[in-house]
Design a protein around this motif. Structure first.
Motif, PDB file in Angstrom:
ATOM      1  N   VAL A 103       0.788  -1.142   0.055  1.00 58.89           N
ATOM      2  CA  VAL A 103       0.151   0.136   0.179  1.00 58.89           C
ATOM      3  C   VAL A 103       0.967   1.224   0.041  1.00 58.89           C
ATOM      4  N   VAL A 104       0.774   2.117  -1.099  1.00 54.59           N
ATOM      5  CA  VAL A 104       1.513   3.353  -0.990  1.00 54.59           C
ATOM      6  C   VAL A 104       0.875   4.531  -0.138  1.00 54.59           C
ATOM      7  N   LEU A 105       1.670   5.156   0.701  1.00 61.49           N
ATOM      8  CA  LEU A 105       1.251   6.179   1.545  1.00 61.49           C
ATOM      9  C   LEU A 105       1.658   7.429   0.394  1.00 61.49           C
ATOM     10  N   VAL A 106       2.895   7.950   0.824  1.00 61.70           N
ATOM     11  CA  VAL A 106       3.289   9.256   0.176  1.00 61.70           C
ATOM     12  C   VAL A 106       4.196   9.053  -0.944  1.00 61.70           C
ATOM     13  N   ARG A 107       3.710   9.708  -2.202  1.00 59.64           N
ATOM     14  CA  ARG A 107       4.336   9.823  -3.239  1.00 59.64           C
ATOM     15  C   ARG A 107       4.895  11.206  -3.250  1.00 59.64           C
ATOM     16  N   HIS A 108       6.371  11.123  -3.836  1.00 62.79           N
ATOM     17  CA  HIS A 108       6.817  12.653  -3.906  1.00 62.79           C
ATOM     18  C   HIS A 108       6.243  13.418  -5.091  1.00 62.79           C
ATOM     19  N   GLU A 109       6.340  14.621  -4.869  1.00 60.61           N
ATOM     20  CA  GLU A 109       5.480  15.502  -5.957  1.00 60.61           C
ATOM     21  C   GLU A 109       6.262  15.421  -7.567  1.00 60.61           C
ATOM     22  N   ASP A 110       7.669  15.324  -7.370  1.00 59.18           N
ATOM     23  CA  ASP A 110       8.342  15.152  -8.743  1.00 59.18           C
ATOM     24  C   ASP A 110       7.903  13.601  -9.544  1.00 59.18           C
ATOM     25  N   TRP A 111       7.469  12.850  -8.831  1.00 56.01           N
ATOM     26  CA  TRP A 111       7.131  11.460  -9.112  1.00 56.01           C
ATOM     27  C   TRP A 111       5.551  11.801  -9.816  1.00 56.01           C
ATOM     28  N   MET A 112       4.791  12.291  -8.808  1.00 55.23           N
ATOM     29  CA  MET A 112       3.346  12.644  -9.436  1.00 55.23           C
ATOM     30  C   MET A 112       3.451  13.685 -10.834  1.00 55.23           C
ATOM     31  N   GLU A 113       4.260  14.451 -10.860  1.00 52.50           N
ATOM     32  CA  GLU A 113       4.585  15.163 -12.181  1.00 52.50           C
ATOM     33  C   GLU A 113       4.927  14.338 -13.360  1.00 52.50           C
ATOM     34  N   HIS A 114       5.788  13.564 -13.131  1.00 54.60           N
ATOM     35  CA  HIS A 114       6.046  12.504 -14.018  1.00 54.60           C
ATOM     36  C   HIS A 114       4.751  11.542 -14.455  1.00 54.60           C
ATOM     37  N   ARG A 115       4.295  11.121 -13.575  1.00 54.75           N
ATOM     38  CA  ARG A 115       3.179  10.478 -14.048  1.00 54.75           C
ATOM     39  C   ARG A 115       2.029  11.474 -14.808  1.00 54.75           C
ATOM     40  N   GLU A 116       1.852  12.412 -14.303  1.00 54.94           N
ATOM     41  CA  GLU A 116       0.845  13.273 -15.120  1.00 54.94           C
ATOM     42  C   GLU A 116       1.506  13.681 -16.765  1.00 54.94           C
ATOM     43  N   LYS A 117       2.914  13.850 -16.650  1.00 49.66           N
ATOM     44  CA  LYS A 117       3.446  14.144 -18.040  1.00 49.66           C
ATOM     45  C   LYS A 117       3.167  12.716 -19.020  1.00 49.66           C
ATOM     46  N   LEU A 118       3.265  11.657 -18.378  1.00 48.84           N
ATOM     47  CA  LEU A 118       3.355  10.289 -18.979  1.00 48.84           C
ATOM     48  C   LEU A 118       1.598  10.436 -19.672  1.00 48.84           C
ATOM     49  N   PHE A 119       0.858  10.503 -18.776  1.00 54.41           N
ATOM     50  CA  PHE A 119      -0.556  10.354 -18.932  1.00 54.41           C
ATOM     51  C   PHE A 119      -0.938  11.656 -20.050  1.00 54.41           C
ATOM     52  N   LYS A 120      -0.521  12.875 -20.207  1.00 53.41           N
ATOM     53  CA  LYS A 120      -0.773  13.847 -21.162  1.00 53.41           C
ATOM     54  C   LYS A 120      -0.218  13.282 -22.522  1.00 53.41           C
ATOM     55  N   GLU A 121       0.773  12.960 -22.357  1.00 55.28           N
ATOM     56  CA  GLU A 121       1.686  12.426 -23.646  1.00 55.28           C
ATOM     57  C   GLU A 121       1.267  10.879 -24.100  1.00 55.28           C
ATOM     58  N   ARG A 122       0.221  10.491 -23.404  1.00 51.97           N
ATOM     59  CA  ARG A 122      -0.125   9.084 -23.735  1.00 51.97           C
ATOM     60  C   ARG A 122       1.051   7.904 -23.923  1.00 51.97           C
ATOM     61  N   LYS A 123       2.188   8.065 -22.913  1.00 47.40           N
ATOM     62  CA  LYS A 123       3.172   7.306 -23.074  1.00 47.40           C
ATOM     63  C   LYS A 123       2.913   6.233 -21.878  1.00 47.40           C
ATOM     64  N   SER A 124       3.775   5.084 -21.789  1.00 47.80           N
ATOM     65  CA  SER A 124       3.687   4.303 -20.860  1.00 47.80           C
ATOM     66  C   SER A 124       5.264   3.853 -20.431  1.00 47.80           C
ATOM     67  N   GLU A 125       5.364   3.440 -19.023  1.00 48.99           N
ATOM     68  CA  GLU A 125       6.652   2.906 -18.686  1.00 48.99           C
ATOM     69  C   GLU A 125       6.324   1.541 -17.752  1.00 48.99           C
ATOM     70  N   SER A 126       7.332   0.920 -17.604  1.00 51.33           N
ATOM     71  CA  SER A 126       6.919  -0.314 -17.001  1.00 51.33           C
ATOM     72  C   SER A 126       7.383  -0.228 -15.585  1.00 51.33           C
ATOM     73  N   HIS A 127       6.346   0.054 -14.593  1.00 50.61           N
ATOM     74  CA  HIS A 127       6.631   0.450 -13.325  1.00 50.61           C
ATOM     75  C   HIS A 127       5.211   0.006 -12.570  1.00 50.61           C
ATOM     76  N   PRO A 128       5.274  -0.600 -11.396  1.00 47.95           N
ATOM     77  CA  PRO A 128       4.021  -0.959 -10.850  1.00 47.95           C
ATOM     78  C   PRO A 128       3.256   0.249 -10.282  1.00 47.95           C
ATOM     79  N   ASP A 129       3.592   1.287 -10.335  1.00 49.63           N
ATOM     80  CA  ASP A 129       2.840   2.406  -9.931  1.00 49.63           C
ATOM     81  C   ASP A 129       2.045   3.128 -11.188  1.00 49.63           C
ATOM     82  N   LEU A 130       2.478   2.701 -12.279  1.00 50.95           N
ATOM     83  CA  LEU A 130       2.180   3.197 -13.268  1.00 50.95           C
ATOM     84  C   LEU A 130       1.121   1.981 -14.353  1.00 50.95           C
ATOM     85  N   ILE A 131       0.653   1.100 -13.679  1.00 50.76           N
ATOM     86  CA  ILE A 131       0.078  -0.007 -14.092  1.00 50.76           C
ATOM     87  C   ILE A 131      -1.266   0.532 -15.073  1.00 50.76           C
TER      88      ILE A 131
END
Length: 212
Positions: A180-208
């Motif tokens: 169970v994930v508690l706290v995510r770093h802000e920079d990681w969340m910005e990276h997630r948002e960028k991937l979402f906007k660019e419709r890209k994917s990466e192999s990472h459990p938090d990006l399933i």
């Protein structure tokens, strides 16, 4: 996720595992994910000195807790001969609060027996989620009792709590464990948002969700 991906301890201020409902899914900036050692909340180290020492350090596998588990289950040392047992017994003798509120050697022995039983159960029956084990309990309690992690700016999983189950999973070479994930770093969340906007994917459990 793979148990091997959890190596370092989270360096948020100790105790980092309190107020779980408020921390679940929280986003936090700062350098807490780059610190080697976590700053300690006022008077925590004195009040819980002996428990704190069992999981003090940068890497989980180097902690007194894990090394003592390894000594007991891999090298067949008696619990009483491990550094963990000795440290907690010192805490009991000093009348300090210790791991899980243990206040007597009888309670400490009972805890060791519980860990032995849990190890055998997981070895024989596999690692099960809290939802599988306790479907009747409250959702938040089930989440609280899974292995808790934070996620750094680079996406690294950092251990927070439920040390016994993580240690057993590592010692038994369990391939995949729930967390169970508690706290995510802000920079990681910005990276997630960028991937979402660019419709890209990466192999990472938090990006399933990006891969579906």
């Amino acid at each position: 996720m793979s148990v091997d991906t959890i190596s370092r301890l989270s360096a948020r201020k100790i105790p980092s595992w309190t107020n779980i409902p408020q921390l679940l899914g929280k986003v936090s900036d700062g350098d807490w994910d780059r610190n080697k050692l976590a700053p300690i909340q006022s008077d925590y180290q004195n009040r819980y000195e002996y428990d704190y020492q069992t999981v003090d350090g940068e890497y989980f596998f180097k902690t007194i807790f894990f090394q003592s588990m390894k000594a007991h289950f891999v090298s067949n040392e008696n619990w009483e001969d491990t550094d963990l047992y000795e440290l907690l017994r010192e805490g009991i003798d000093s009348n300090y609060p210790v791991y899980r509120g243990i206040s007597s050697e009888a309670e400490l022995k009972n805890r060791c027996e519980y860990i032995d039983d849990l190890y055998r159960n997981i070895k024989q029956n596999g690692y099960k989620t809290q939802d599988e084990l306790h479907p009747e309990t409250r959702l938040m309690k089930r989440r609280r009792n899974e292995i808790l992690v934070d996620i750094s700016r680079e996406g690294e999983f950092l251990f927070v709590e439920n040390r016994t189950r993580l240690a057993i999973a590592k010692l038994l070479d369990i391939d995949v464990i729930p967390v169970v994930v508690l706290v995510r770093h802000e920079d990681w969340m910005e990276h997630r948002e960028k991937l979402f906007k660019e419709r890209k994917s990466e192999s990472h459990p938090d990006l399933i969700e990006f891969t579906s």
